[in-house]
Design a protein around this motif. Structure first.
Motif, PDB file in Angstrom:
ATOM      1  N   TRP A  93       0.850  -1.194   0.000  1.00  0.00           N
ATOM      2  CA  TRP A  93       0.000   0.000   0.000  1.00  0.00           C
ATOM      3  C   TRP A  93       0.892   1.253   0.000  1.00  0.00           C
ATOM      4  O   TRP A  93       1.867   1.322   0.754  1.00  0.00           O
ATOM      5  N   MET A 101      -0.995   6.130  -3.400  1.00  0.00           N
ATOM      6  CA  MET A 101      -2.337   5.782  -3.859  1.00  0.00           C
ATOM      7  C   MET A 101      -2.783   6.583  -5.067  1.00  0.00           C
ATOM      8  O   MET A 101      -2.777   7.813  -5.076  1.00  0.00           O
ATOM      9  N   ARG A 103     -14.153  10.561   3.812  1.00  0.00           N
ATOM     10  CA  ARG A 103     -13.629  10.050   2.543  1.00  0.00           C
ATOM     11  C   ARG A 103     -14.589   9.117   1.802  1.00  0.00           C
ATOM     12  O   ARG A 103     -15.645   8.769   2.283  1.00  0.00           O
ATOM     13  N   ASP A 104     -14.149   8.713   0.620  1.00  0.00           N
ATOM     14  CA  ASP A 104     -14.799   7.707  -0.237  1.00  0.00           C
ATOM     15  C   ASP A 104     -16.144   8.190  -0.801  1.00  0.00           C
ATOM     16  O   ASP A 104     -17.185   7.524  -0.629  1.00  0.00           O
ATOM     17  N   TYR A 120     -14.454  -6.760   0.679  1.00  0.00           N
ATOM     18  CA  TYR A 120     -14.421  -5.479   1.382  1.00  0.00           C
ATOM     19  C   TYR A 120     -14.467  -4.318   0.391  1.00  0.00           C
ATOM     20  O   TYR A 120     -14.066  -4.455  -0.763  1.00  0.00           O
ATOM     21  N   TRP A 150      -8.019  -6.262   5.490  1.00  0.00           N
ATOM     22  CA  TRP A 150      -6.898  -5.445   5.984  1.00  0.00           C
ATOM     23  C   TRP A 150      -6.078  -6.156   7.046  1.00  0.00           C
ATOM     24  O   TRP A 150      -4.952  -5.764   7.346  1.00  0.00           O
TER      25      TRP A 150
HETATM   26  C1  FRU Z   1     -10.824   1.224   2.355  1.00  0.00           C
HETATM   27  C2  FRU Z   1      -9.935   2.453   2.380  1.00  0.00           C
HETATM   28  C3  FRU Z   1     -10.709   3.701   2.037  1.00  0.00           C
HETATM   29  C4  FRU Z   1      -9.624   4.613   1.546  1.00  0.00           C
HETATM   30  C5  FRU Z   1      -8.713   3.658   0.822  1.00  0.00           C
HETATM   31  C6  FRU Z   1      -7.262   4.043   0.873  1.00  0.00           C
HETATM   32  O1  FRU Z   1     -10.144   0.044   2.178  1.00  0.00           O
HETATM   33  O2  FRU Z   1      -9.357   2.551   3.654  1.00  0.00           O
HETATM   34  O3  FRU Z   1     -11.446   4.246   3.106  1.00  0.00           O
HETATM   35  O4  FRU Z   1     -10.128   5.615   0.692  1.00  0.00           O
HETATM   36  O5  FRU Z   1      -8.885   2.404   1.425  1.00  0.00           O
HETATM   37  O6  FRU Z   1      -6.493   3.221   0.047  1.00  0.00           O
END
Ligand code: FRU
Length: 506
Positions: free
Chosen positions: A91, A94, A185-186, A302, A323
């Motif tokens: 990770w 991004m 977010r998201d 997820y 995760w």
């Molecule tokens: C979910 C998340 C989101 C975030 C993204 C970051 O898996 O934590 O909330 O935008 O991954 O990579």
């Protein structure tokens, strides 16, 4: 900076459980790092034949992937964007990777669509087709809405005038500034005809909520309401990746709010809950039900959300990982796959609304003819689908296995009416994380029929169980040396059919 550190440490803790120290803080960028152009512009094409490489699920040729993002259907093409690290198998950095498909099954990887800019990394979000040119970028512009994750989490937009092939970021970003909320977010957006406005769902993370906002032009947003649920069982982890969906059931309009929660899922680590209720253009109100309800009872589905702009059905895809161990699953040079795409429907089962999922009908494009299971051997397969007859009144046990004495065992518990799988050292490699082995993944079966049909989609490193009526699903990763190529009923007679599914890579 402080906010970053918080988010970073949460991610670090969740990602690194079971793998010692974390270098996660170091990989989170605050200023945009230099991404070499040829690296991000040319998706590499591999053999897609490495050990554990999924044969019927989307994976990027190389590098890290997490959440599906910005899925949108444009002129016969399904676009799948996703959280992607163009520079490595962990990770970080991004960005939005990009793949497209005309049948949701065969995918072509495209150049990376969005990379970090002055506002930070590109976190999860959605995309819409602006048919009414509300934003002024042009009729039918494809607009991506995502979280700029820099010193804080803010919402930004980017637009495409070439049918989602390339995007330009909007100079006025962020369109939703934020300095106070640690988790914000998201963004998932849809057009709400009745109020002639765009509605956005935004996750509030550890505040356990989803904020709803509205806009006439995708640039100016007004907060409408916050949806939450007080049940402690819904508050074991941060809320992420919401999606508000409209369904028709028995001539009635119902709404469903999908929320990913991490940790606190149905087994351990990540999971996807949903709430059934109503939405009046301002507020989502959940019906009084026993929450959380789970979209999938496995460990590895997820951050899933649905495609926008699909006229006739609701299509969902999830990130097939957790995760708890996503950062250390033993695969390379890619990391993570998506689930099979699933069509969602709201149905009544046992007198309640249930979000049902079925693998999209396009799976037929790679399916051979059905054959009886017979002795249970599938022969030489890339992947396969088993349709197993399951007697819910008997305590039968089955094993999916290979020639290396590796097997995934599952059985019926008639009194709880559940199908229970054991994921442990027998299933294949489980040594990479203490959290991977689990004594019981439990999938409830709706209705009261004595006999049900259970679909099992077997790929090299995953098994998806979905009841044939779609009302229950259980998705899990497994890492056998070779694909499971047989099934036996260790306590009785094997009954059902199977068909092979051919690999999606050219
Ligand atoms: C979910 C998340 C989101 C975030 C993204 C970051 O898996 O934590 O909330 O935008 O991954 O990579």
């Amino acid at each position: 900076m402080r906010l970053w550190t918080k988010t970073a440490s949460v991610f670090a803790a969740l990602l690194m459980i079971g793998c010692g120290e974390s270098k996660f803080d170091e990989v989170i960028p605050v200023l945009p790092p230099v991404v070499e152009e040829e690296e991000q512009d040319k998706p590499s094409v591999g053999s897609y034949d490495e050990k554990y490489r999924p044969q019927i699920h989307f994976t990027p040729a190389k590098n890290w992937m997490n959440d599906p993002n910005g899925m949108v259907y444009v002129d016969g093409v399904y676009h799948l964007f996703y959280q992607y690290n163009p520079r490595g198998n962990d990770w970080g950095n991004m960005s939005w990777g990009h793949a497209e498909s005309t049948d949701l099954i065969h995918w072509t990887e495209k150049p990376v669509a969005l990379t970090e800019d002055r506002l930070g990394a590109i976190f999860s979000g959605s995309a819409v087709v602006d048919a009414g040119n509300t934003a002024g970028f042009g009729k039918d512009a494809v607009i991506a809405l995502y979280t700029s994750a820099g010193a804080s989490q803010q919402q930004s937009i980017a637009y495409s005038l070439d049918k989602a092939q390339t995007f330009k970021t909007f100079e006025g970003n962020p369109v939703i500034p934020n300095t106070s909320k640690p988790d914000f977010r998201d963004p998932k957006v849809f057009w709400h005809e009745e109020s002639q406005s765009w509605i956005m769902s935004l996750a509030l993370g550890w505040e356990y909520g989803v904020e709803l906002l509205s806009s006439k032009n995708l640039k100016n947003w007004t907060s409408l309401s916050i949806f939450t649920n007080d049940d402690p069982a819904c508050r074991k982890g941060q809320w992420e990746c919401p999606d508000l969906l409209r369904f028709e059931v028995d001539g009635q309009e119902k709404w469903v709010m999908i929320v990913s929660v991490n940790p606190g899922g149905p087994v351990s680590g990540s999971g996807t809950m949903y709430f059934v209720g109503s939405f009046d253009g301002q507020k989502f109100v959940a019906d009084d039900l026993d929450y959380p309800l789970w979209l999938d009872y496995g460990t590895d589905n997820y951050a899933g959300v649905t495609w926008s702009n699909v006229p006739d059905r609701t299509i969902y895809i999830g990130w097939m990982n957790n995760w708890l161990y996503a950062g250390i699953v033993p695969v390379s040079p890619w990391r993570s796959a998506m689930t099979l795409p699933r069509e969602l429907e709201l149905v009544k089962a046992d007198g309640k609304y249930v979000l049902a999922s079925k693998v999209v009908r396009e799976i037929e494009n790679i399916a051979s003819d059905w054959a009886p299971l017979g002795e249970g051997s599938f022969g030489k397969i890339d992947a396969c689908q088993v349709r197993l007859s399951v007697d819910m009144t008997k305590e039968n046990t089955w094993r999916l296995s290979n020639g290396h004495d590796e097997y995934l065992e599952f059985y019926v518990n008639p009194s709880s009416r559940k199908i229970i799988a054991r994921r442990n050292g027998s299933t294949g490699d489980s040594s990479f994380s203490a959290s991977f082995s689990l004594p019981a993944l439990r999938m409830p079966v709706t209705g009261d029929a004595d006999e049900i049909e259970l679909d099992i989609y077997v790929d090299r490193s995953s098994v998806e169980f979905i009841t044939a009526d779609g009302t229950s699903a259980m998705t899990m990763l497994v890492f056998p040396q070779e694909i499971y190529d047989r099934i036996e009923c260790t306590t009785g007679t094997l009954e059902g059919d199977f068909r092979s599914l051919s690999r999606i890579w050219k």
